[in-house]
Motif scaffolding. Structure first.
Motif, PDB file in Angstrom:
ATOM      1  N   VAL A  13      72.526  65.160  15.197  1.00  0.00           N
ATOM      2  CA  VAL A  13      71.291  65.065  14.600  1.00  0.00           C
ATOM      3  C   VAL A  13      71.731  63.881  13.384  1.00  0.00           C
ATOM      4  CG1 VAL A  13      69.529  65.718  12.963  1.00  0.00           C
ATOM      5  CG2 VAL A  13      70.205  67.099  14.866  1.00  0.00           C
ATOM      6  N   ASN A  14      70.929  62.668  13.691  1.00  0.00           N
ATOM      7  CA  ASN A  14      71.444  61.654  12.661  1.00  0.00           C
ATOM      8  C   ASN A  14      70.511  61.746  11.411  1.00  0.00           C
ATOM      9  OD1 ASN A  14      73.173  60.216  14.483  1.00  0.00           O
ATOM     10  ND2 ASN A  14      71.032  59.761  15.624  1.00  0.00           N
ATOM     11  N   THR A  15      71.291  61.659  10.193  1.00  0.00           N
ATOM     12  CA  THR A  15      70.409  61.892   9.089  1.00  0.00           C
ATOM     13  C   THR A  15      70.776  60.833   8.189  1.00  0.00           C
ATOM     14  OG1 THR A  15      72.328  63.229   8.285  1.00  0.00           O
ATOM     15  CG2 THR A  15      70.462  64.448   9.131  1.00  0.00           C
ATOM     16  N   ASN A  16      69.867  60.485   7.382  1.00  0.00           N
ATOM     17  CA  ASN A  16      70.002  59.300   6.385  1.00  0.00           C
ATOM     18  C   ASN A  16      70.871  59.831   5.175  1.00  0.00           C
ATOM     19  OD1 ASN A  16      69.773  57.657   4.157  1.00  0.00           O
ATOM     20  ND2 ASN A  16      68.106  56.693   5.440  1.00  0.00           N
ATOM     21  N   PRO A  92      60.897  60.729   9.889  1.00  0.00           N
ATOM     22  CA  PRO A  92      62.111  60.030  10.800  1.00  0.00           C
ATOM     23  C   PRO A  92      63.063  59.037  10.049  1.00  0.00           C
ATOM     24  CG  PRO A  92      59.956  59.089  11.482  1.00  0.00           C
ATOM     25  CD  PRO A  92      59.676  60.570  10.630  1.00  0.00           C
ATOM     26  N   ARG A  97      66.882  62.787  16.236  1.00  0.00           N
ATOM     27  CA  ARG A  97      67.444  63.282  17.163  1.00  0.00           C
ATOM     28  C   ARG A  97      67.791  62.344  18.249  1.00  0.00           C
ATOM     29  NH1 ARG A  97      66.528  69.131  20.080  1.00  0.00           N
ATOM     30  NH2 ARG A  97      67.884  68.757  21.682  1.00  0.00           N
ATOM     31  N   HIS A 100      70.023  56.337  18.884  1.00  0.00           N
ATOM     32  CA  HIS A 100      69.754  55.343  17.747  1.00  0.00           C
ATOM     33  C   HIS A 100      68.445  54.699  18.080  1.00  0.00           C
ATOM     34  CE1 HIS A 100      72.130  55.463  14.201  1.00  0.00           C
ATOM     35  NE2 HIS A 100      71.944  54.117  13.911  1.00  0.00           N
ATOM     36  N   TRP A 103      65.595  56.761  17.590  1.00  0.00           N
ATOM     37  CA  TRP A 103      65.287  57.402  16.154  1.00  0.00           C
ATOM     38  C   TRP A 103      64.546  55.971  15.346  1.00  0.00           C
ATOM     39  CZ3 TRP A 103      69.805  57.232  12.074  1.00  0.00           C
ATOM     40  CH2 TRP A 103      69.331  57.864  10.697  1.00  0.00           C
ATOM     41  N   GLN A 104      65.178  54.862  15.833  1.00  0.00           N
ATOM     42  CA  GLN A 104      64.446  53.814  15.329  1.00  0.00           C
ATOM     43  C   GLN A 104      62.779  53.915  15.846  1.00  0.00           C
ATOM     44  OE1 GLN A 104      66.298  50.973  13.683  1.00  0.00           O
ATOM     45  NE2 GLN A 104      64.261  50.431  12.886  1.00  0.00           N
ATOM     46  N   ALA A 107      60.928  56.155  13.992  1.00  0.00           N
ATOM     47  CA  ALA A 107      60.500  55.583  12.678  1.00  0.00           C
ATOM     48  C   ALA A 107      59.614  54.437  12.795  1.00  0.00           C
ATOM     49  CB  ALA A 107      61.686  55.088  11.905  1.00  0.00           C
TER      50      ALA A 107
ATOM     51  N   PHE B  46      67.766  51.513   7.839  1.00  0.00           N
ATOM     52  CA  PHE B  46      67.056  52.606   7.280  1.00  0.00           C
ATOM     53  C   PHE B  46      67.385  52.522   5.542  1.00  0.00           C
ATOM     54  CE2 PHE B  46      67.179  54.069  11.559  1.00  0.00           C
ATOM     55  CZ  PHE B  46      65.736  54.735  11.613  1.00  0.00           C
ATOM     56  N   ALA B  50      72.996  53.361   5.426  1.00  0.00           N
ATOM     57  CA  ALA B  50      73.851  54.508   5.869  1.00  0.00           C
ATOM     58  C   ALA B  50      73.453  55.833   6.445  1.00  0.00           C
ATOM     59  CB  ALA B  50      74.873  54.854   4.579  1.00  0.00           C
ATOM     60  N   PHE B  51      74.377  56.333   7.569  1.00  0.00           N
ATOM     61  CA  PHE B  51      73.600  57.398   8.018  1.00  0.00           C
ATOM     62  C   PHE B  51      74.680  58.388   8.290  1.00  0.00           C
ATOM     63  CE2 PHE B  51      74.873  57.148  12.438  1.00  0.00           C
ATOM     64  CZ  PHE B  51      75.484  55.859  12.669  1.00  0.00           C
ATOM     65  N   GLN B  52      74.480  59.743   8.811  1.00  0.00           N
ATOM     66  CA  GLN B  52      75.489  60.849   8.849  1.00  0.00           C
ATOM     67  C   GLN B  52      74.871  61.509  10.122  1.00  0.00           C
ATOM     68  OE1 GLN B  52      75.578  62.906   5.513  1.00  0.00           O
ATOM     69  NE2 GLN B  52      77.249  64.042   6.124  1.00  0.00           N
ATOM     70  N   GLN B  53      76.043  61.632  10.997  1.00  0.00           N
ATOM     71  CA  GLN B  53      75.887  62.435  12.101  1.00  0.00           C
ATOM     72  C   GLN B  53      75.979  63.821  11.846  1.00  0.00           C
ATOM     73  OE1 GLN B  53      78.217  60.119  14.804  1.00  0.00           O
ATOM     74  NE2 GLN B  53      76.304  59.234  15.742  1.00  0.00           N
ATOM     75  N   VAL B  54      75.259  64.715  12.186  1.00  0.00           N
ATOM     76  CA  VAL B  54      75.505  66.156  11.998  1.00  0.00           C
ATOM     77  C   VAL B  54      75.347  66.810  13.299  1.00  0.00           C
ATOM     78  CG1 VAL B  54      74.705  68.133  10.544  1.00  0.00           C
ATOM     79  CG2 VAL B  54      74.594  65.938   9.701  1.00  0.00           C
TER      80      VAL B  54
END
Lengths: 146, 159
Positions: A13-16, A92, A97, A100, A103-104, A107, B46, B50-54
């Motif tokens: 899961v990509n998170t900002n 988003p 998920r 990339h 995800w883009q 959004a 974004f 910067a982003f983070q993969q979890v």
């Protein structure tokens, strides 16, 4: 593998990062944070978590009214909001998920009137990329030209 | 070779790349060199860039182990403070306590809980270093080694 052990999957899961730091400054309780994370666990590549209010309530052992309050609070913060009775969309701009590109795309397809995440200016300023370090400061023959 | 077999195109003088010419440069007194460092291209646009993969499993661990607000905040803090590429976090417990505005002994207890679950690994004693097993900053190509090691198993029945 023992039956009570679960192998970690490779689903990412990509998170900002900025919004993650922003979440820490919000007044979300432990249960509210867990519900938000659970929605992120359940969401598909389009950012939709197909869960109903009753399902969340039974998963966390809370009442339906409390779940409604939590979803309203998450919507006010712009993190997640209810699309219909059985679908909750995770913003988003906060998390996505899949690849990339997916995800883009999610959004980009977000309507303009969707709830937005309002981030403190100091968090945004701290997240800006830093300029490269100045080199050659100590050298006698290489000086920075303005 | 048959008559219609494909042949490699003959390079013409226009398509042949010129060999880079290396010329030594000598600086005289009073000469100036301006170096413009190239910024790496942004791969994402974004907020904050910067982003983070979890790993998705982290969210189920948070739910199954019923982590409290302060434990989740420590996880978020460690995830944001980790080094790019290595996943290592170098922070003292005092610094964490000041950042989260809680007492240092609470930080120690909370980190102990996270260590017991297996989300945080203490690498060095004294000056605390941690490797977050389930989260990494940056792109997929920059996944730290800890990410590969994170294919371990956790026991939901420890508590």
């Amino acid at each position: 593998m023992e039956p009570n052990e679960v192998l970690l999957d490779d689903v990412v899961v990509n998170t900002n990062s900025v919004v993650l730091g922003h979440i820490a400054s919000l007044d979300l309780s432990g249960v509210e944070l867990r519900i938000l994370f659970w929605l992120m666990f359940r969401m598909d590549s389009n950012g939709i978590a197909r869960v109903s209010r009753e399902e969340i309530a039974s998963a966390f052992g809370v009442g339906d009214t409390y779940v409604s309050k939590v979803t309203t609070k998450l919507k006010n913060h712009g993190l997640a909001w209810r699309e219909d009775h059985k679908r909750i969309r995770v913003n988003p701009h906060f998390a996505g998920r899949g690849s990339h590109e997916e995800w883009q795309r999610t959004a980009d397809e977000l309507p303009a009137d969707a709830p937005q995440i309002l981030i403190q200016p100091e968090l945004l300023a701290a997240a800006q990329p830093k300029p490269p370090k100045a080199t050659g400061q100590g050298r006698r023959h290489l000086r920075v030209v303005q | 070779m048959g008559r219609h077999a494909r042949r490699a195109p003959t390079p013409t003088p226009d398509t042949v790349a010129e060999a880079p010419q290396v010329q030594p440069l000598r600086l005289g007194r009073g000469d100036q060199i301006v170096v413009q460092r190239r910024q790496p291209p942004a791969k994402y646009d974004f907020v904050g860039g910067a982003f983070q993969q979890v790993t998705r499993s982290l969210f189920t661990i948070v739910k199954n182990f019923e982590l409290g607000r302060r434990e989740i905040l420590i996880l978020l803090l460690l995830g944001l403070e980790q080094e790019h590429g290595t996943g290592r976090v170098t922070m003292t417990q005092k610094e964490m306590a000041e950042e989260l505005e809680i007492h240092r002994t609470d930080v120690s207890n909370l980190l102990g809980n996270l260590r017991e679950i297996g989300l945080v690994i203490q690498v060095k004693r004294g000056y605390t270093s941690f490797i977050l097993a389930c989260s990494s900053l940056g792109a997929a190509t920059n996944r730290p080694r800890s990410w590969r090691r994170s294919r371990w198993m956790y026991r939901p029945s420890i508590r």
